[in-house]
Design a protein around this motif. Structure first.
Motif, short mmCIF file in Angstrom:
data_model
loop_
_atom_site.label_atom_id
_atom_site.label_comp_id
_atom_site.label_asym_id
_atom_site.label_seq_id
_atom_site.Cartn_x
_atom_site.Cartn_y
_atom_site.Cartn_z
N ALA A 124 0.75 -1.00 0.07
CA ALA A 124 0.04 0.02 0.08
C ALA A 124 0.93 1.27 -0.03
CB ALA A 124 -0.80 0.09 1.11
N ARG A 125 0.26 2.23 -0.63
CA ARG A 125 1.00 3.66 -0.39
C ARG A 125 0.11 4.84 -0.27
NH1 ARG A 125 3.64 3.31 -6.24
NH2 ARG A 125 1.92 3.31 -7.59
N ILE A 126 0.62 5.87 0.12
CA ILE A 126 -0.24 7.09 0.30
C ILE A 126 0.61 8.24 0.14
CG2 ILE A 126 0.23 6.97 2.95
CD1 ILE A 126 -2.41 7.93 3.74
N THR A 127 -0.27 9.16 -0.39
CA THR A 127 0.53 10.51 -0.73
C THR A 127 0.28 11.50 0.14
OG1 THR A 127 -1.61 11.39 -1.90
CG2 THR A 127 -0.26 10.05 -3.12
N ILE A 172 -3.82 1.60 5.25
CA ILE A 172 -2.67 2.49 5.37
C ILE A 172 -3.09 4.03 5.78
CG2 ILE A 172 -2.50 3.45 2.82
CD1 ILE A 172 0.56 3.17 3.02
N SER A 173 -2.30 4.71 6.65
CA SER A 173 -2.48 6.06 7.09
C SER A 173 -1.30 6.65 7.31
CB SER A 173 -3.66 6.25 8.36
OG SER A 173 -2.84 5.54 9.42
N ARG A 174 -1.38 8.15 7.63
CA ARG A 174 -0.13 8.77 7.89
C ARG A 174 -0.55 9.76 8.63
NH1 ARG A 174 2.62 10.64 2.40
NH2 ARG A 174 4.13 11.62 3.92
N ASP A 175 0.67 10.52 9.41
CA ASP A 175 0.64 11.57 10.21
C ASP A 175 1.78 12.54 9.56
OD1 ASP A 175 0.88 13.69 11.97
OD2 ASP A 175 0.96 12.41 13.84
N SER A 176 1.41 13.24 8.75
CA SER A 176 2.54 13.87 7.73
C SER A 176 3.12 14.99 8.76
CB SER A 176 1.77 14.63 6.62
OG SER A 176 1.32 13.89 5.64
N ALA A 177 2.49 15.47 9.81
CA ALA A 177 3.12 16.67 10.58
C ALA A 177 4.22 15.89 11.27
CB ALA A 177 2.28 17.21 11.58
N LYS A 178 4.07 14.46 11.62
CA LYS A 178 5.12 13.76 12.47
C LYS A 178 5.99 12.78 11.54
CE LYS A 178 2.53 14.08 16.71
NZ LYS A 178 2.22 13.35 17.72
N ASN A 179 5.85 13.03 10.11
CA ASN A 179 6.28 12.05 9.14
C ASN A 179 6.34 10.40 9.59
OD1 ASN A 179 7.33 14.35 7.46
ND2 ASN A 179 8.96 14.78 9.17
N ARG A 180 5.07 10.16 9.84
CA ARG A 180 4.92 8.72 10.09
C ARG A 180 3.87 8.26 9.26
NH1 ARG A 180 6.22 6.67 15.35
NH2 ARG A 180 7.59 8.25 16.50
N VAL A 181 4.11 7.01 9.10
CA VAL A 181 3.09 6.00 8.50
C VAL A 181 2.83 4.84 9.16
CG1 VAL A 181 4.67 4.96 6.95
CG2 VAL A 181 2.45 5.30 5.93
N PHE A 182 1.45 4.40 8.79
CA PHE A 182 1.10 3.30 9.66
C PHE A 182 0.42 2.42 8.71
CE2 PHE A 182 1.71 5.56 13.65
CZ PHE A 182 1.37 6.91 13.04
#
Length: 115
Positions: A49-52, A69-79
């Motif tokens: 999986a990938r996320i923009t 898939i999810s991300r926290d862009s503010a913290k540069n994290r992906v789950f």
């Protein structure tokens, strides 16, 4: 340079769940794509999986409806939330970050689905 560190792998029974996390650090640009690949023994590495940055996602057909898939862009994290795990999901899972025409990889985390 960019460093990626995965966590959350382990052993789980079929039908169980795991949540993988990946933390990115270093020179990270405002536009990037993060994702997860996996490689099972004797097989090629494949996209999971990938996320923009705009939270657009795509998934391998084999995990649709089971993985998120999810991300926290503010913290540069992906789950990667993995539910209804199957033995065929057993693999080393790698976090990736793509930016400025370069791809960066984590060291991988083992996921084993077995009874």
């Amino acid at each position: 340079q960019v460093q990626l560190v995965e966590s959350g792998g382990g052993l789980v029974q079929p039908g169980g769940s795991l949540r993988l996390s990946c933390a990115a650090s270093g020179m990270i640009f405002s536009t990037n794509v993060m994702g997860w690949y996996r490689q099972a023994p004797g097989k090629q590495r494949e996209l999971v999986a990938r996320i923009t940055m705009d939270d657009m996602t795509n998934y391998a057909d084999s995990v649709k409806g089971r993985f998120t898939i999810s991300r926290d862009s503010a913290k540069n994290r992906v789950f990667l939330q993995m539910n209804s795990l199957k033995p065929e999901d057993t693999a080393v899972y790698y976090c990736t970050l793509g930016q400025n025409r370069r791809d960066y990889w984590g060291q991988g985390t083992q996921v084993t689905v077995s009874s």
